[in-house]
Enzyme design. Structure first.
Site, short mmCIF file in Angstrom:
data_model
loop_
_atom_site.label_atom_id
_atom_site.label_comp_id
_atom_site.label_asym_id
_atom_site.label_seq_id
_atom_site.Cartn_x
_atom_site.Cartn_y
_atom_site.Cartn_z
N LYS A 11 0.86 -1.20 0.00
CA LYS A 11 0.00 0.00 0.00
C LYS A 11 0.89 1.25 0.00
O LYS A 11 2.02 1.23 0.51
CB LYS A 11 -0.96 0.04 1.19
CG LYS A 11 -0.35 0.33 2.58
CD LYS A 11 -0.38 1.77 2.99
CE LYS A 11 0.70 2.05 3.98
NZ LYS A 11 0.95 2.85 4.94
N PRO A 96 9.76 -4.10 0.19
CA PRO A 96 10.82 -3.79 1.16
C PRO A 96 10.25 -3.73 2.58
O PRO A 96 9.13 -3.26 2.80
CB PRO A 96 11.33 -2.42 0.72
CG PRO A 96 10.94 -2.29 -0.70
CD PRO A 96 9.68 -3.08 -0.87
N ALA A 99 9.29 -0.09 5.36
CA ALA A 99 9.33 0.98 4.36
C ALA A 99 8.08 1.84 4.36
O ALA A 99 7.99 2.79 3.61
CB ALA A 99 9.52 0.36 2.98
N GLY A 104 4.04 -6.37 6.04
CA GLY A 104 3.55 -7.38 6.98
C GLY A 104 2.03 -7.41 7.02
O GLY A 104 1.40 -8.47 7.05
N ASP A 138 -3.14 -1.50 9.68
CA ASP A 138 -3.29 -1.42 8.23
C ASP A 138 -3.91 -2.67 7.61
O ASP A 138 -4.19 -2.70 6.42
CB ASP A 138 -1.92 -1.22 7.56
CG ASP A 138 -1.41 0.21 7.70
OD1 ASP A 138 -2.23 1.10 7.99
OD2 ASP A 138 -0.20 0.41 7.50
P1 ATP Z 1 3.54 -0.17 7.95
O1 ATP Z 1 3.50 0.46 6.60
O2 ATP Z 1 2.29 -0.99 8.23
O3 ATP Z 1 3.95 0.75 9.04
P2 ATP Z 1 6.09 -1.28 7.29
O4 ATP Z 1 5.95 -1.50 5.83
O5 ATP Z 1 6.82 -0.04 7.69
O6 ATP Z 1 4.66 -1.29 7.92
P3 ATP Z 1 6.73 -4.03 7.62
O7 ATP Z 1 7.61 -4.23 6.44
O8 ATP Z 1 5.34 -4.50 7.53
O9 ATP Z 1 6.77 -2.48 7.99
O10 ATP Z 1 7.43 -4.73 8.89
C1 ATP Z 1 8.05 -4.08 9.92
C2 ATP Z 1 8.41 -5.09 10.99
O11 ATP Z 1 7.41 -6.08 11.17
C3 ATP Z 1 9.70 -5.82 10.68
O12 ATP Z 1 10.61 -5.49 11.67
C4 ATP Z 1 9.36 -7.31 10.71
O13 ATP Z 1 10.25 -8.05 11.50
C5 ATP Z 1 7.96 -7.40 11.30
N1 ATP Z 1 7.12 -8.34 10.53
C6 ATP Z 1 6.21 -9.18 11.04
N2 ATP Z 1 5.62 -9.89 10.08
C7 ATP Z 1 6.16 -9.52 8.91
C8 ATP Z 1 5.95 -9.91 7.56
N3 ATP Z 1 5.06 -10.85 7.21
N4 ATP Z 1 6.67 -9.27 6.61
C9 ATP Z 1 7.54 -8.30 6.94
N5 ATP Z 1 7.80 -7.92 8.21
C10 ATP Z 1 7.11 -8.51 9.19
#
Ligand code: ATP
Length: 290
Positions: A11, A96, A99, A104, A138
């Site tokens: 997203k 990534p 990001a 997740g 999210d």
């Molecule tokens: P958001 O945009 O929802 O704030 P993000 O994109 O910044 O999320 P993610 O990549 O979803 O962050 O993941 C951040 C943390 O979540 C990582 O430190 C990771 O260890 C943990 N995590 C748990 N499950 C997952 C998954 N399926 N894929 C990636 N990271 C995961």
């Protein structure tokens, strides 16, 4: 059916506003969200050993309940009275990590859609979204995705018209940004600017890409943090390459630019890749039917 596959779309935030800090510690937000073609690939297989395991191509992603995909599977099975069913989840991660692209959360939502298919659609979309919001803020959005206005913690969703036709160049610098850390910094100083969400919604409704791009804004870019200088530089580079608008998504560190011409977007991504560890071209993806 004992196994199935599912795409987990990333997203992007077309805008992100934080309106207040709540007494429960969460923040109320107003966000325009969009799912995009950059995606992780999930496969799920039912197993006989009663355990839920998650394997991924990235060694640092947790394989146990710390993984949002595992948590979503546990919640789903509990909800339909099938706790104890073994599952093997395989994730090929292309989004990534850390990001601001809900990697997740989108994996978790993909697990909910895939399990609901394996179990003959026992739960409605609303029930899947409700389960999702208990897993992460999210996740509810990621269940159906598309273009939506999200309020509250991100779980109060109103579908919007699809984005006007466009190409998206997504870039990520070397560093990731911790979401709780950025919220703490945001709480420490008053926000100087908010996005014009009403104007943005009107631009999307009217299919006016230029007006949409002029109104894209993320309040986290204004937070006192030295990494925002790099974010600002990437934004500037995308605009130099012809983006009509560019902002950081979520709490970063990914930044994306909106282009109206595919060749220009491809060229921009090639150039950005020379300077950054990650750059790709993606397109908006509409609502996902279950
Ligand atoms: P958001 O945009 O929802 O704030 P993000 O994109 O910044 O999320 P993610 O990549 O979803 O962050 O993941 C951040 C943390 O979540 C990582 O430190 C990771 O260890 C943990 N995590 C748990 N499950 C997952 C998954 N399926 N894929 C990636 N990271 C995961």
């Amino acid at each position: 059916m004992r196994q199935t596959q599912e795409m987990a779309y990333a997203k992007l935030n077309i805008s992100l506003d934080v309106t207040e800090k709540r007494s429960d510690g969460f923040h109320n937000m107003v966000m325009v969200m969009q799912t995009v073609s950059l995606c992780d690939e999930l496969s799920i297989r039912m197993t006989e050993d009663g355990r839920i395991r998650c394997r991924s191509n990235l060694h640092f992603i947790p394989s146990d309940e710390r993984n949002l995909a595992v948590r979503a599977a546990l919640r789903y099975l509990e909800r339909i009275g099938e706790s104890g069913q073994g599952l093997e989840l395989r994730l090929h991660k292309k989004i990534p990590v850390g990001a601001g692209m809900a990697g997740g959360s989108s994996d978790a939502a993909a697990v909910l859609r895939a399990l609901n298919r394996l179990y003959d659609r026992r739960l409605s979309l609303e029930e899947l979204e409700e389960l999702g919001s208990a897993v992460g803020s999210d996740v509810a959005f990621c269940v159906a995705g598309g273009t939506a206005l999200a309020r509250g913690r991100g779980e109060l969703l109103s579908p919007l018209e699809p984005l006007p036709d466009c190409e998206l160049v997504i870039c990520k610098p070397e560093f990731s940004i911790s979401t709780p850390e950025l919220f703490r910094k945001l709480d420490a100083a008053p926000l100087r600017r908010h996005p014009d969400t009403a104007g943005l919604l009107k631009a999307i409704e009217e299919g006016d890409l230029h007006a949409m791009c002029r109104r894209m804004y993320n309040v986290f870019e204004d937070v006192e943090d030295r990494r925002m200088r790099t974010v600002g530089e990437i934004r500037g580079r995308l605009l130099d390459h012809g983006a009509l608008g560019a902002i950081m998504t979520g709490t970063g560190s990914a930044v994306f630019g909106v282009f109206d011409r595919a060749e220009q977007a491809e060229q921009a991504a090639r150039e950005m890749k020379k300077e950054l560890p990650f750059a790709c071209v993606a397109r908006p993806v509409g609502r996902i039917s279950r």
